[in-house]
Enzyme design. Structure first.
Site, mmCIF file in Angstrom:
data_model
loop_
_atom_site.group_PDB
_atom_site.id
_atom_site.type_symbol
_atom_site.label_atom_id
_atom_site.label_comp_id
_atom_site.label_asym_id
_atom_site.label_seq_id
_atom_site.Cartn_x
_atom_site.Cartn_y
_atom_site.Cartn_z
ATOM 1 N N LYS A 130 67.798 57.195 39.420
ATOM 2 C CA LYS A 130 68.734 56.489 38.548
ATOM 3 C C LYS A 130 69.948 57.382 38.269
ATOM 4 O O LYS A 130 69.898 58.316 37.488
ATOM 5 C CB LYS A 130 68.072 56.127 37.207
ATOM 6 C CG LYS A 130 68.866 55.057 36.497
ATOM 7 C CD LYS A 130 69.058 55.288 35.024
ATOM 8 C CE LYS A 130 70.239 56.006 34.539
ATOM 9 N NZ LYS A 130 71.558 55.478 34.769
ATOM 10 N N GLY A 182 67.525 64.182 26.756
ATOM 11 C CA GLY A 182 66.490 65.114 27.219
ATOM 12 C C GLY A 182 65.273 65.099 26.293
ATOM 13 O O GLY A 182 64.130 65.098 26.751
ATOM 14 N N GLU A 205 67.412 69.690 32.316
ATOM 15 C CA GLU A 205 68.599 70.554 32.294
ATOM 16 C C GLU A 205 69.588 69.878 31.366
ATOM 17 O O GLU A 205 69.991 68.742 31.622
ATOM 18 C CB GLU A 205 69.217 70.702 33.696
ATOM 19 C CG GLU A 205 68.393 71.500 34.676
ATOM 20 C CD GLU A 205 68.203 72.951 34.269
ATOM 21 O OE1 GLU A 205 68.919 73.439 33.377
ATOM 22 O OE2 GLU A 205 67.298 73.583 34.836
ATOM 23 N N CYS A 220 78.105 72.028 32.858
ATOM 24 C CA CYS A 220 77.208 72.560 31.827
ATOM 25 C C CYS A 220 77.230 74.084 31.852
ATOM 26 O O CYS A 220 76.814 74.729 30.898
ATOM 27 C CB CYS A 220 75.801 72.011 31.995
ATOM 28 S SG CYS A 220 75.211 72.064 33.663
ATOM 29 N N GLN A 245 84.587 60.298 26.776
ATOM 30 C CA GLN A 245 84.611 61.759 26.841
ATOM 31 C C GLN A 245 85.946 62.290 26.323
ATOM 32 O O GLN A 245 85.996 63.309 25.628
ATOM 33 C CB GLN A 245 84.363 62.217 28.284
ATOM 34 C CG GLN A 245 84.293 63.722 28.453
ATOM 35 C CD GLN A 245 83.175 64.369 27.655
ATOM 36 O OE1 GLN A 245 82.027 63.939 27.727
ATOM 37 N NE2 GLN A 245 83.490 65.397 26.878
ATOM 38 N N GLU A 296 78.311 71.603 22.210
ATOM 39 C CA GLU A 296 78.904 71.441 23.541
ATOM 40 C C GLU A 296 79.989 70.360 23.497
ATOM 41 O O GLU A 296 79.737 69.241 23.060
ATOM 42 C CB GLU A 296 77.829 71.046 24.554
ATOM 43 C CG GLU A 296 78.367 71.067 25.970
ATOM 44 C CD GLU A 296 77.304 70.746 27.005
ATOM 45 O OE1 GLU A 296 76.580 69.758 26.817
ATOM 46 O OE2 GLU A 296 77.210 71.485 27.998
HETATM 47 P P1 ADP Z 1 75.832 62.449 29.515
HETATM 48 O O1 ADP Z 1 76.399 62.817 28.207
HETATM 49 O O2 ADP Z 1 75.868 63.504 30.554
HETATM 50 O O3 ADP Z 1 76.239 61.095 30.002
HETATM 51 P P2 ADP Z 1 73.232 61.290 29.012
HETATM 52 O O4 ADP Z 1 72.007 62.019 28.566
HETATM 53 O O5 ADP Z 1 73.738 60.189 28.168
HETATM 54 O O6 ADP Z 1 74.286 62.416 29.215
HETATM 55 O O7 ADP Z 1 73.040 60.708 30.464
HETATM 56 C C1 ADP Z 1 72.383 61.390 31.499
HETATM 57 C C2 ADP Z 1 71.560 60.404 32.291
HETATM 58 O O8 ADP Z 1 70.531 59.897 31.438
HETATM 59 C C3 ADP Z 1 72.356 59.182 32.761
HETATM 60 O O9 ADP Z 1 71.912 58.793 34.045
HETATM 61 C C4 ADP Z 1 71.997 58.147 31.723
HETATM 62 O O10 ADP Z 1 72.161 56.824 32.183
HETATM 63 C C5 ADP Z 1 70.542 58.473 31.466
HETATM 64 N N1 ADP Z 1 70.026 57.949 30.195
HETATM 65 C C6 ADP Z 1 70.718 57.636 29.071
HETATM 66 N N2 ADP Z 1 69.889 57.138 28.125
HETATM 67 C C7 ADP Z 1 68.648 57.129 28.651
HETATM 68 C C8 ADP Z 1 67.347 56.743 28.173
HETATM 69 N N3 ADP Z 1 67.153 56.246 26.971
HETATM 70 N N4 ADP Z 1 66.303 56.905 29.003
HETATM 71 C C9 ADP Z 1 66.460 57.433 30.228
HETATM 72 N N5 ADP Z 1 67.644 57.796 30.743
HETATM 73 C C10 ADP Z 1 68.736 57.649 29.974
#
Ligand code: ADP
Length: 479
Positions: free
Chosen positions: A172, A230, A247, A281, A328, A380
């Protein structure tokens, strides 16, 4: 011509391509339209990966080698085209886009080689006549969830080892960069992966990502993204006893000592803090500078920032592309305002820039007169924003560098062997750089951090095996 891209589920391209992908250098430019899966498609993909695992995990190493090598070769042959497309959808410069594409090819090549280097151990048992073998096997269905800032390299460094060690995948990607994800999956699919081994499920994190976290049939999750998501991955993984690797963010310090070579320090600071629009990062967001060199350093950084060409990512002259999107950009601008409210002095930049096309252009921002307690030093920002913290000596610099909830990378610019050696040993970061930018790493060695930056085994190089395999200990009594 607008591209229309579908998801790959069980070897079939499926779904309506309706979600628009916009070029951040020119918001009038639609890169393409992409399928956005719902929870049912995520479940189908997981089921397909589960069904494909037994055969793929027992396939000979040559079958896996062939797919990974072919993929590497095609990515390398198409590096300019793929790199350009990456720069178009993410906003990093052409040089960075092509460089990242080459990196992806190198990663697939590295793990193609690793398929032929799998080894185990055999030892005598403590019981006479019994032999003990220790071997590694694939974990099962791996969920791969990636962010937008390295649209092809991060998927590559998760997908390549997952496949090399015999796992099947539900991938994904981030919503902002589906074209790079689709391209890599298309290449792998055509390189001969059996159906179900690699499934692409584009869509929302809260829908597709969440469906992956909720499934008891996902055996491991490799995640790169924000700390908040995370933590959700961690909690959900524990619920299902699913292996996980995270990460997340960084607030990486670059220490500059009085005895540094000023030109090296400027290169490290400007590259580390601002290249890729500061959206790494591993970016150096805290510049910790000792008294004796502070003013010369600040003047020289400002002079360099003033010369940087900020513009359309696809223009070959551009050195810093736009911010990735409106959300952003707002976050970056909010932090610039926060820094000012906290009493830091904005010594350079921080303004929106107008260019020939509507895009998210931001002048790199440099704060001085900041301290390590300010929010701009602790949280960050993930944009072209850095702050200088003045310290009296090496000891204070080290203490400030380590005083952070994160621990991904750190750097020091010095000509003192004593301080460089001490810093390498005492910096609380997963990756430490001496006279090099905090961002920019090799692909054949471990990548990862400490504290709030990372969780679980390292990624990349041979260390990737730790996450993507599980150890089996087998005992044989030969009679
Ligand atoms: P960023 O700030 O780098 O966009 P995110 O943590 O929002 O960080 O997104 C990183 C990845 O995690 C993306 O592919 C996002 O779609 C996915 N993501 C966001 N929310 C969820 C969730 N609840 N469960 C699993 N994956 C998610």
């Amino acid at each position: 011509m607008t591209l229309h891209r579908k998801n790959l589920i069980d070897g079939e391209w499926l779904g309506e391509a309706g979600s628009r992908n916009i070029n951040p250098s020119n918001t009038n430019d639609v890169v393409g339209e992409y399928a956005s899966a719902g929870p049912d498609e995520a479940k189908q993909a997981i089921a397909a990966a589960k069904a494909a695992f037994p055969a793929w995990s027992r396939s000979g190493p040559l079958a896996r080698h062939a797919v990974l090598k072919k993929t590497s070769d095609e990515i390398m042959a198409r590096k300019d085209e793929i790199g350009r497309s990456l720069a178009r959808e993410e906003g990093k410069t052409l040089a960075e886009g092509v460089g990242e594409t080459i990196r992806a090819a190198q990663i697939f090549d590295f793990f193609a080689g690793e398929t032929l280097r799998l080894s185990g151990e055999m030892v005598p048992s403590v019981r006479p006549g019994v032999g003990v073998e220790m071997t590694r096997e694939g974990v099962g269905v791996v969920g791969i969830i990636t962010p937008w800032n390295f649209p092809i390299a991060i998927p590559a460094w998760k997908i390549a080892p997952a496949l090399a060690y015999g796992n099947t995948i539900v991938f994904k990607p981030a919503e902002l960069v589906p074209e790079s994800a689709w391209t890599i999956v298309d290449i792998l699919h055509r390189a001969g992966l059996p159906k179900g081994v690699l499934n692409l499920v584009m869509g929302k994190g809260s829908v597709v990502g969440q469906a992956m976290l909720d499934s008891p049939d996902v055996n491991a999750i490799s995640f790169t993204g924000s700390v908040g998501t995370g933590k959700r991955v961690a909690a959900a993984s524990v619920e299902h006893m699913c292996k996980f690797q995270l990460e997340m963010g960084g607030k990486n310090p670059l220490v500059v000592l009085d005895d540094a070579d000023l030109a090296v320090a400027i290169d490290c600071a400007v590259n580390g803090a601002y290249f890729s629009t500061g959206q790494r990062c591993t970016a150096s967001s805290r510049l910790i500078v000792t008294d004796g060199i502070h003013d010369r350093f600040v003047d020289a950084v400002k002079e360099r920032l003033d010369k940087l060409v900020i513009g359309d990512a696809l223009d070959a002259k551009t050195q810093i592309g736009p911010v990735v999107d409106q959300t952003q950009l707002k976050q970056d601008e909010d932090y610039i305002a926060i820094g000012r409210q906290e009493g830091a002095e904005l010594a350079f930049g921080g303004d929106r820039l107008e260019r020939g096309t509507p895009g998210f252009y931001l002048q790199p921002a440099l704060f001085v007169g900041s301290n390590n307690a300010m929010r701009i030093s602790r949280e960050e920002i993930f944009g072209p924003v850095a702050n200088v913290i003045r310290v009296k000596d090496y000891d204070e610099a080290l203490a400030v560098a380590n005083d952070t909830p994160f621990g991904l990378t750190s750097g020091i610019c010095t000509t003192s062997l004593k301080h460089a050696t001490h810093f390498k040993r005492n910096s609380e970061a997963g990756m430490v750089m001496v006279n090099l930018p905090t961002a920019g790493v090799d692909f054949h060695v471990p990548f990862g951090g400490r504290k709030g930056s990372s969780y679980g085994p390292r990624e990349q190089g041979r260390y990737a095996m730790e996450f993507y395999t599980t150890v089996k200990t087998a005992y044989t009594f030969a009679g």
